[in-house]
Design a protein around this motif. Structure first.
Motif, PDB file in Angstrom:
ATOM      1  N   GLY A   1      -6.367 -17.948 -16.431  1.00  0.00           N
ATOM      2  CA  GLY A   1      -6.177 -17.509 -15.171  1.00  0.00           C
ATOM      3  C   GLY A   1      -6.667 -15.762 -15.345  1.00  0.00           C
ATOM      4  N   TYR A   2      -6.041 -14.913 -14.771  1.00  0.00           N
ATOM      5  CA  TYR A   2      -6.395 -13.551 -15.005  1.00  0.00           C
ATOM      6  C   TYR A   2      -5.454 -13.013 -16.236  1.00  0.00           C
ATOM      7  CZ  TYR A   2      -8.224  -8.910 -13.952  1.00  0.00           C
ATOM      8  OH  TYR A   2      -8.595  -7.540 -14.009  1.00  0.00           O
TER       9      TYR A   2
ATOM     10  N   GLU B   1     -11.072  -7.730 -20.143  1.00  0.00           N
ATOM     11  CA  GLU B   1     -10.083  -7.816 -18.861  1.00  0.00           C
ATOM     12  C   GLU B   1     -10.946  -8.758 -17.870  1.00  0.00           C
ATOM     13  OE1 GLU B   1      -7.803  -5.473 -15.351  1.00  0.00           O
ATOM     14  OE2 GLU B   1      -9.018  -4.389 -16.959  1.00  0.00           O
ATOM     15  N   GLY B   2     -10.221  -9.967 -17.530  1.00  0.00           N
ATOM     16  CA  GLY B   2     -10.883 -10.647 -16.546  1.00  0.00           C
ATOM     17  C   GLY B   2     -10.183 -12.317 -16.626  1.00  0.00           C
ATOM     18  N   GLU B   3     -11.436 -13.217 -16.407  1.00  0.00           N
ATOM     19  CA  GLU B   3     -10.801 -14.591 -16.162  1.00  0.00           C
ATOM     20  C   GLU B   3     -10.757 -15.366 -17.437  1.00  0.00           C
ATOM     21  OE1 GLU B   3     -11.864 -15.185 -11.628  1.00  0.00           O
ATOM     22  OE2 GLU B   3     -13.492 -15.659 -12.963  1.00  0.00           O
ATOM     23  N   TYR B   4      -9.831 -16.149 -17.395  1.00  0.00           N
ATOM     24  CA  TYR B   4      -9.942 -17.392 -18.777  1.00  0.00           C
ATOM     25  C   TYR B   4      -9.898 -18.669 -18.165  1.00  0.00           C
ATOM     26  CZ  TYR B   4      -8.854 -13.343 -22.138  1.00  0.00           C
ATOM     27  OH  TYR B   4      -8.912 -12.616 -22.730  1.00  0.00           O
ATOM     28  N   GLU B   5     -10.360 -19.505 -19.175  1.00  0.00           N
ATOM     29  CA  GLU B   5     -10.281 -21.059 -18.917  1.00  0.00           C
ATOM     30  C   GLU B   5      -9.776 -21.634 -20.227  1.00  0.00           C
ATOM     31  OE1 GLU B   5     -13.120 -23.010 -16.792  1.00  0.00           O
ATOM     32  OE2 GLU B   5     -12.952 -21.666 -14.885  1.00  0.00           O
ATOM     33  N   HIS B   6      -8.667 -22.410 -20.158  1.00  0.00           N
ATOM     34  CA  HIS B   6      -8.095 -22.745 -21.499  1.00  0.00           C
ATOM     35  C   HIS B   6      -8.356 -22.023 -22.707  1.00  0.00           C
ATOM     36  CE1 HIS B   6      -7.466 -26.559 -19.141  1.00  0.00           C
ATOM     37  NE2 HIS B   6      -8.774 -26.353 -18.541  1.00  0.00           N
TER      38      HIS B   6
END
Length: 313
Positions: A34-35, A47-52
């Motif tokens: 998520g964020y 700072e930003g988006e993540y996935e797994h």
């Protein structure tokens, strides 16, 4: 100017277990998802988006050195559209693939020069335009692994050169087109360096700048495309070019400058030169005001020759 002087910094890896401080969303498995905001052990921040657990999506990565990247990520690598601000003041804005400048993008160099065009594997590759800030001259043409190669045009204030480049140098047939209405046709010839009497046969000769040999002066001709010749495999295929340039350092671009146009239609030795740029110096503009005045004087001589030989129509 080479792109290698302001290379990307290494970004800290963020594995599934996570490293450094993190404040943000997680999934059911506890992974960063998520964020979120992270401070890495090396002092960098993201700072930003993540996935797994990996940077994926939109985000901004700040290096402790002062560099900054903002754009798209895919599994911890710059991928998609993004802008990279370098500590020396240069900037790249465009496409990224697997952490490499690849696709279409614009690079603003620290000395004010710009390149807009195609990239492959972090280097200028394909069709592109390089503008020299100091003189306003521009190279419009093909690139292979960061080097000028293939059909191209060098545009100056009051004249331009059309021809082909090989390994960063003009080579073969081409022409200079002058704004006042005439063309000088000729070719760049690669001369072999003369050997001294005491030089051994095995010694490798130093490279010699191609020499311009004028053939004739004509009135302006309709623009035809000598550029329509099929590209060599090295020019056409990024993969082939990458293989051919394994271990090859990127060279800075050169600009052809017209030094003399004083020969009549009968031909003779006219030798415009191709200058290698020095650090912080625009190669297309190194002649200065004296060179501009000389070119204007030589252009007038060409005009007089044109009237004398009735080539102006």
């Amino acid at each position: 100017m080479s792109d290698l002087g302001s290379e990307e910094q290494d970004e800290a890896e963020e594995g599934e277990a996570g490293v450094g401080e993190y404040d943000g969303d997680r999934n059911a498995e506890g992974e960063r998802h998520g964020y979120g905001k992270a401070r890495l052990p090396n002092g960098d921040t993201y700072e930003g988006e993540y996935e797994h657990g990996l940077r994926s999506g939109r985000g901004t990565y700040r290096f402790k050195s002062g560099a900054l990247y903002t754009g798209n990520y895919l599994q911890n690598k710059k991928h998609g559209k993004g802008i990279f601000f370098y500590p020396d003041g240069s900037k790249y804005s465009g496409d990224w693939v697997d952490d490499q400048r690849q696709g279409h993008g614009e690079y603003l160099y620290a000395n004010g020069d710009t390149y807009t065009g195609e990239w492959f594997n972090h280097k200028r590759h394909g069709q592109g335009v390089y503008v020299y800030k100091d003189s306003g001259s521009k190279y419009v043409g093909r690139w292979v692994n960061g080097i000028q190669e293939g059909p191209a045009e060098i545009i100056h204030l009051n004249h331009r050169f059309l021809g082909r480049f090989f390994n960063g140098k003009p080579l073969g047939r081409g022409k200079y087109v002058f704004d006042f209405g005439c063309e000088q046709h000729g070719e760049y010839i690669q001369l072999e360096q003369e050997k001294g009497e005491e030089e051994e046969e095995e010694e490798v000769p130093l490279p010699v700048e191609p020499t311009w040999k004028a053939i004739e002066i004509t009135k302006l001709t309709p623009r035809t495309s000598q550029d329509e010749k099929p590209l060599s495999p090295r020019e056409a295929s990024p993969e082939a070019a990458a293989a051919a340039a394994a271990g090859e350092e990127e060279m800075p671009p050169v600009a052809v400058t017209e030094e003399s146009a004083e020969e009549s239609a009968e031909g003779g030795g006219v030798e415009p030169s191709a200058h290698e740029p020095s650090e912080g110096l625009s190669p297309a503009g190194d002649a200065g005001e004296e060179g501009e005045g000389r070119r204007e004087e030589e252009a007038n001589e060409v005009r007089e020759d044109q009237e004398t030989t009735d080539l102006g129509g």
